[in-house]
Design an enzyme around this catalytic site. Structure first.
Site, PDB file in Angstrom:
ATOM      1  N   THR A 191       2.616  -5.372  -0.643  1.00 11.64           N
ATOM      2  CA  THR A 191       2.531  -4.720  -1.926  1.00 11.64           C
ATOM      3  C   THR A 191       3.952  -4.430  -2.375  1.00 11.64           C
ATOM      4  O   THR A 191       4.866  -4.448  -1.572  1.00 11.64           O
ATOM      5  CB  THR A 191       1.728  -3.424  -1.717  1.00 11.64           C
ATOM      6  OG1 THR A 191       0.490  -3.785  -1.148  1.00 11.64           O
ATOM      7  CG2 THR A 191       1.537  -2.645  -2.983  1.00 11.64           C
ATOM      8  N   SER A 244      -5.205   2.091  -1.643  1.00 13.95           N
ATOM      9  CA  SER A 244      -4.383   3.258  -1.275  1.00 13.95           C
ATOM     10  C   SER A 244      -3.153   3.361  -2.173  1.00 13.95           C
ATOM     11  O   SER A 244      -2.325   4.267  -1.978  1.00 13.95           O
ATOM     12  CB  SER A 244      -3.914   3.134   0.178  1.00 13.95           C
ATOM     13  OG  SER A 244      -5.008   3.070   1.045  1.00 13.95           O
TER      14      SER A 244
HETATM   15  O1  DON Z   1      -4.618  -1.689  -2.252  1.00 13.27           O
HETATM   16  C1  DON Z   1      -4.311  -1.401  -1.115  1.00 13.27           C
HETATM   17  O2  DON Z   1      -4.355  -0.286  -0.662  1.00 13.27           O
HETATM   18  C2  DON Z   1      -3.789  -2.513  -0.213  1.00 13.27           C
HETATM   19  N1  DON Z   1      -4.312  -3.775  -0.654  1.00 13.27           N
HETATM   20  C3  DON Z   1      -2.298  -2.486  -0.213  1.00 13.27           C
HETATM   21  C4  DON Z   1      -1.701  -3.489   0.721  1.00 13.27           C
HETATM   22  C5  DON Z   1      -0.312  -3.207   1.073  1.00 13.27           C
HETATM   23  O3  DON Z   1       0.259  -2.232   0.680  1.00 13.27           O
HETATM   24  C6  DON Z   1       0.333  -4.167   1.999  1.00 13.27           C
HETATM   25  N2  DON Z   1       1.754  -3.991   2.024  1.00 13.27           N
HETATM   26  N3  DON Z   1       2.554  -3.464   2.527  1.00 13.27           N
END
Ligand code: DON
Length: 590
Positions: free
Chosen positions: A399, A471
């Site tokens: 992310t 999250s």
């Molecule tokens: O939306 C979410 O909470 C997850 N898909 C976020 C994934 C994430 O932060 C991966 N990276 N570091």
């Protein structure tokens, strides 16, 4: 000597004699005790995880764009320069503060489950979750929301035209850009997964299969053409026409679910942010379908009842209170959080200060509570919160976060993702971008954790058209006068909420400048697994004390989060800081 134009004549301003004095008194004073220093700006700031994309946003501010234009320009640029997280076929959340209206809104562009998805789609014949399908197949892709989200934000709140805002990303894709050390090493570390998809192999590795070295130029022609179609046709340039055809054809070949109708029906949703108070300051963050804002406010409510400052930053007593608070919030998350259009998330109950007091009074100050002894403190049967028919016929690492702030006081806090680093690793041939694997954020089976170890139940079960629980916690903190004080957010899966929590506490409680607040070690607990994760840099004595209290200590073998933040300093100056945990990021002042 300054001169003024008065009735067309140049005259010497007597006032100007006073200006040096005024300026001198306005200059922010560098804190002689600070061990970390932010980037300083006076009229605008863009902070992203990738330096070129930050510069793109700052250039847009310089061209007269506002914080929203800058965020959208940086967002599209990240889809080119940070392909592991920046994206066109992912989703995200944007919290926008509009200064003129003194209004803050939460834009939801999270992916949606395709119409043909159903609750048990990731279960094998034995009834267990098939992780390979849930995480790495094309079925792991939700209907992408990013393009619709960024375009909606730009059209509704931006001041420049779309062409101007998109042109830097198009140029970066068409002419190429110099690969950073970070990108080079991340692509080489993911070779196995990415090269198993022919299109990804073609897009991210040389024809010989060799890796791009730092300083070499990566050109992405197909991606440039997709961006051009978006620039020309807006939303239809992605959700209809050629791009849609390329997506749907590939999805069909690979046995996925996304159809033309799914793409066309994708909707951005404007939501009320979830806001709370902490010792008189106000924090606004993303509401469901993110769990981020709800639990950020809940944890701040619990922690507000203790004099944290007197405990000392990262003392055992402080970390114990953090861990016990986090444990209880994540217990609520697993039962009560999901897409609010399918499940009536009890936001008011969870963020109620009295509920926080009740949870606080159940926390021993000397002993860790085993997670097996902690259940949600709310007495609401989740079955009663279901909305509509949930059985499937309701037809209705990585992310990245970036923050922008403009000269008018508008601010944007945006977190976006493909879920895993490079999503499911599947690129759409001819379109030049990677697909998300966000469907794994649903709870594929109650009691079976997702890739981040998070548990869930009916609130987050898969249903057609539903958005998987997230999250991501893009947040804006306002001071006691209601002016924005801090814009922040982070990647990190389940660790996002606790990362943002500690960043805010570092600034509000421990009065750290944001550079220090972003840098100091963080901790994380998420109820299950019952393990208190600590970054390096916390003393052995502290770990021993925490162990003696009954905490299961785990030293995190990865960093916790990666914040990109802007803090308002004295006299409206701005301090921008990229978390030092990952290389290649930058804060750029306008
Ligand atoms: O939306 C979410 O909470 C997850 N898909 C976020 C994934 C994430 O932060 C991966 N990276 N570091």
């Amino acid at each position: 000597m300054r001169t003024l134009k008065l009735y067309g004549m140049k005259v010497i301003s007597f006032l100007s004699l006073m200006i040096p004095l005024t300026l001198a008194s306005e200059a922010p004073i560098i804190n002689p005790k600070a061990r970390f220093h932010p980037v300083y700006g006076t009229s605008g700031m863009v902070v992203t995880q990738e330096a070129i994309a930050s510069q793109v946003g700052a250039n847009i501010l310089a061209e007269g764009g506002n914080a929203i234009d800058a965020a959208v320009a940086s967002g599209f640029a990240l889809a080119v320069t940070l392909p592991r997280a920046g994206n066109l076929a992912g989703g995200g959340f944007m919290v926008i503060h509009l200064a003129a209206e003194d209004k803050t809104i939460a834009l939801d562009y999270r992916e949606m489950a395709p119409a043909d998805s159903h609750r048990e789609m990731f279960l094998n014949e034995a009834g267990d979750v098939d992780k390979k399908i849930a995480r790495y197949s094309i079925k792991s892709s939700g209907v992408p929301g990013t393009v619709a989200g960024l375009l909606h934000a730009q059209r509704t709140y931006g001041v420049l035209d779309l062409e101007t805002v998109l042109s830097p990303a198009i140029k970066l894709a068409r002419d190429g850009f110099k690969v950073s050390l970070d990108l080079s090493s991340s692509l080489s570390s993911r070779y196995e997964r990415l090269s198993s998809n022919p299109a990804s192999k073609r897009y991210f590795y040389k024809p010989t299969g060799e890796f791009y070295q730092p300083g070499e130029v990566l050109v992405q022609k197909d991606l440039a053409h997709t961006l051009e179609r978006i620039s020309r046709h807006g939303r239809a340039g992605f959700y209809e026409g050629k791009t849609a055809k390329l997506i749907v054809e590939e999805v069909k070949i690979l046995g996925g679910l996304i159809t033309f109708a799914d793409l066309k029906n994708y909707r951005v949703i404007i939501r009320e942010p979830v806001c709370g108070s902490f010792h008189g300051d106000t924090i606004c963050a993303m509401p469901p379908p993110s769990s981020g804002g709800v639990h950020l406010i809940q944890m701040l409510n619990i922690l507000e009842g203790w004099d944290l400052r007197s405990l000392g930053h990262n003392s055992a007593a402080y970390i114990h209170r953090l861990a016990e608070t986090m444990r209880r919030a994540y217990a609520d998350r697993s039962t009560y959080l999901g897409d609010p259009d399918f499940f009536s998330v009890p936001v008011d109950d969870i963020t109620d200060k009295n509920y926080a007091s009740a949870l606080r009074s159940g926390i021993s100050l000397t002993k860790a509570t085993p997670s097996t002894d902690v259940q949600s403190g709310l007495d609401i049967d989740p079955e009663t919160l279901l909305i509509g028919n949930t059985l499937g016929d309701n037809e209705s690492s990585e992310t990245t976060h970036f923050s922008t702030w403009d000269q008018w006081g508008n601010a944007v806090s945006n977190t976006t993702t493909l879920n895993f680093s490079y999503g499911n690793g599947i690129s759409i041939p001819g379109a030049g971008f990677l697909m998300n694997n966000e469907m794994d954020d649903f709870s594929a089976k109650p009691g079976t954790p997702n890739a981040f170890g998070l548990l869930g139940g009916i609130a987050n079960a898969i249903e057609p058209g539903k958005r998987p629980l997230s999250s991501m916690t893009p947040s804006i903190v306002f001071d006691k006068t209601g002016s924005p004080l801090l814009v922040t957010g982070s990647p990190g899966g389940s660790t996002i909420i606790t990362t943002v929590l500690q960043t805010i506490l570092n600034v509000l409680v421990f009065e750290m400048g944001i550079a220090e607040g972003a840098s100091v070690p963080r901790v994380h607990h998420q109820w299950f697994p019952d393990r208190l994760l600590l970054e390096s840099g916390i003393s052995r004595d502290t770990l021993n004390l925490l162990s003696q209290m009954g905490h299961n200590i785990g030293e995190a073998d990865y960093v916790l989060g990666d914040t990109q933040s802007i803090q308002r300093g004295p006299k409206s100056s701005l301090f921008g800081v990229s978390d030092p945990r990952r290389p290649g990021a930058a804060a750029v002042a306008q």
